[in-house]
Design an enzyme around this catalytic site. Structure first.
Site, short mmCIF file in Angstrom:
data_model
loop_
_atom_site.label_atom_id
_atom_site.label_comp_id
_atom_site.label_asym_id
_atom_site.label_seq_id
_atom_site.Cartn_x
_atom_site.Cartn_y
_atom_site.Cartn_z
N HIS A 134 0.84 -1.20 0.00
CA HIS A 134 0.00 0.00 0.00
C HIS A 134 0.87 1.25 0.00
CE1 HIS A 134 -2.64 3.01 2.24
NE2 HIS A 134 -3.20 2.84 1.06
N HIS A 158 -9.20 7.77 -4.60
CA HIS A 158 -9.66 6.40 -4.39
C HIS A 158 -10.90 6.04 -5.19
CE1 HIS A 158 -7.12 6.86 -0.70
NE2 HIS A 158 -6.73 5.68 -1.12
N ARG A 233 -6.09 26.99 -0.56
CA ARG A 233 -5.23 25.80 -0.49
C ARG A 233 -5.59 25.03 0.78
NH1 ARG A 233 -3.38 21.42 -0.97
NH2 ARG A 233 -1.18 20.87 -1.21
N CYS A 280 1.44 30.31 -2.61
CA CYS A 280 1.71 28.88 -2.46
C CYS A 280 3.06 28.56 -3.07
CB CYS A 280 0.61 28.09 -3.16
SG CYS A 280 0.82 26.30 -3.06
N TYR A 418 7.23 20.64 0.74
CA TYR A 418 7.57 22.05 0.68
C TYR A 418 9.07 22.28 0.90
CZ TYR A 418 2.52 22.56 0.82
OH TYR A 418 1.18 22.47 0.52
#
Length: 572
Positions: A134, A158, A233, A280, A418
């Site tokens: 997974h 999903h 965001r 961002c 980030y």
């Protein structure tokens, strides 16, 4: 090995409905719901048998990034090439009748020792063999013995066909009808159902969690961005916070735990207002993606906005509750935790250096107002951190906890996302500890009008170009250069205020230029031009300037793109 092919996932193109058919045709697979990244080592660098297996297969197994993985908020590169034989095998469905299980029987299979069973839409699946493969690691065990729906609902990835095809290979039975009805009632609540409404003009990069930006032409219509159009965001569902029950916890080296109500925050500390631009880290990622594939939300040029923020200075609050020279001798960072949670109950977190947090010139706010009104829900109601001059990721929304610490935040978004890496780093070689967390952003500018691909009338004989410019760390933008011939000749743009024809306000104090500058210029067409390549580049007060191309600053995450912005228009 028979189940290894079930990990093969094809990346899908995910674009907002506002994009044109041509954009859809030309687009490369994009991550639609990114809130972080995991390396292909299935975590923070440890080797995993699944990873080793794929690596040993050679270039045939080429990894591509596809979307969010439940429980980690991470984007993972795990798409692989199918050959026709494998596709045919994967498409085989069971035609024989399958056994019927009760929820009680499913619940008994909730560990690796007993087997891991889950249910989804009335079917029962034995995913024991898939747990190790997974992409989100063992977080999948959170659903063991129960329903997948509550966990999968947090991440749109999903619900895509290729994920459901993988799951179908593990089907072992069906859930009895009476238990299905109970699950339908229990799973009827969409975690995003209480999210606030959004302005229809926003270009949607992902719906769940919601991430959107305004059209570029609207972005620079106002010096102060209207709250409804301010880019959004989010990493998780927007938390519902009762302001009367809200408590801000302050912990760490100050000693003990302080609990502040919203009213106490407003009444005990002077109200301070700052005009600051937030950007961002992934702003203009789509431009970087055109040069070479990157992983993350497909932000255009508008993942940046400007607003006035009001609240208590973080400095005032910390000093009021015991911050002194003794604490200064130990503390190095101030950590923030939000009230927005992932499926594991882990909150979004980040931190900033102590000197920024307590600097008198740092203007860090515990903000409760935006543009003169209470914070909108999408922007952190009732309290968020505003860290002027710093990447948006550190401006934590729905603030629940402040920790004065010797250490940087250990959250995923501080340690494994980030961050900027060199162009040669790929998903097999990335070492997150090798790069510092992004704080201040580099100098930036972009053209918002005219739009790329638009047509201008040759009878006008000139073109008006508009845009924005900003630099991190409080560095003031002192010049914007604009070209209509791809950079052969240059013209200096004029800075504009929010009011038509007005000049900008006086320059802010050195190091405190938190807000962007809007600019405009009208330039004659080059003689005989049939196409114009408009280019802009900004220079800040430290004489930092933008690089001319993307490739020298390209990175696998697609952050920190501040290359010259280029727009092509045709002359009719």
């Amino acid at each position: 090995m028979q189940h290894l092919r079930h990990c093969q996932v094809l990346t899908r193109v995910l674009l907002p409905s506002s994009h044109s058919a041509q954009q859809l045709k030309n687009n490369i697979p994009l991550a639609s719901a990114c809130s972080g990244l995991l390396s292909l080592r299935w975590g923070s660098g440890s080797s995993h048998q699944g990873h080793n297996y794929y690596s040993s297969r050679g270039p045939r197994f080429r990894y591509v990034l596809t979307g969010l993985v439940a429980g980690t908020g991470a984007v993972l590169a795990y798409g692989l090439h199918h050959n026709k034989a494998e596709q045919a095998a994967a498409s085989v469905t069971h035609t024989s009748s399958l056994p019927v299980y009760s929820q009680e029987e499913v619940t008994k299979h909730s560990s690796l020792d007993q087997g891991v069973w889950v249910t989804y839409k009335g079917s029962v699946y034995d995913i024991t063999d898939f747990v190790a493969k997974h992409p989100g690691g063992d977080k999948i065990l959170l659903a063991a013995g129960g329903a997948l729906e509550p966990f999968w609902a947090l991440y749109a990835i999903h619900g895509q066909d290729h994920v459901l095809e993988i799951l179908s290979e593990y089907k072992v039975g069906v859930l009895r009808p009476e238990d299905c009805k109970k699950q339908e009632i229990a799973n009827s609540t969409d975690p995003y159902s209480t999210d606030p409404p959004r302005h229809p003009a926003l270009i949607v990069n992902s719906l769940k969690p919601f991430n959107g930006e305004p059209p570029p032409a609207l972005l620079t219509d106002n010096y102060i961005t209207p709250s409804a159009l301010f880019f959004k965001r989010n990493h998780f569902p927007v938390p519902q916070v009762d302001p009367s029950k809200y408590r801000l916890q302050i912990e760490g080296l100050l000693g003990g735990t302080i609990s502040l109500t919203l009213e106490e925050l407003k009444s005990r500390f002077p109200k301070h207002t700052v005009t600051a631009t937030l950007q961002c880290a992934g702003n203009r990622r789509s431009d970087m993606h055109k040069a070479k594939q990157v992983k993350g939300l497909n932000w255009g040029v508008a993942a940046i906005s400007n607003a006035t923020w009001s609240g208590a200075r973080l400095r005032d609050v910390l000093y009021h509750y015991g911050f002194d020279t003794e604490v200064t001798a130990k503390a190095r960072h101030v950590q923030f935790e939000g009230l927005d949670l992932d499926v594991t109950g882990t909150s979004y977190g980040a931190s900033i250096p102590l000197n920024k947090a307590v600097s008198e010139e740092g203007d860090v706010l515990l903000a409760y107002e935006m543009n003169g009104e209470d914070l909108p829900k999408d922007h952190g109601y009732p309290v968020r951190v505003i860290v002027p001059g710093t990447v948006g990721a550190r401006n934590v929304k729905w603030l629940g906890k402040i920790i004065v610490s010797e250490e940087e935040s250990q959250s995923h978004w501080q340690q494994n996302d980030y961050k900027g890496f060199p162009p040669g780093t790929d998903w097999d070689t990335v070492d997150y500890k090798s790069a510092p967390a992004i704080q201040e952003l580099p100098v930036q500018s972009a053209i918002t009008q005219p739009a790329d691909g638009s047509i201008v009338d040759s009878n006008m004989e000139e073109v008006t170009v508009k845009g924005y410019a900003w630099s991190g760390g409080g560095r003031e933008v002192v010049r914007v250069d604009v070209s209509v011939d791809g950079g052969k000749t240059w013209h200096v743009a004029e800075f504009q205020n929010s009011e038509e024809g007005q000049k900008p306000e006086l320059s802010p104090p050195p190091g405190q230029a938190w807000a962007w500058k809007l600019w405009e210029i009208t330039i004659p067409f080059p003689e005989g031009a049939q196409e114009l390549e408009l280019v802009c580049k900004a220079v800040d007060s430290s004489y930092n300037s933008q690089p001319d191309t993307v490739l020298p600053i390209w990175n696998l995450r697609g952050v920190l793109n501040n290359s010259w912005h280029r727009v092509k228009v045709k002359v009719n």
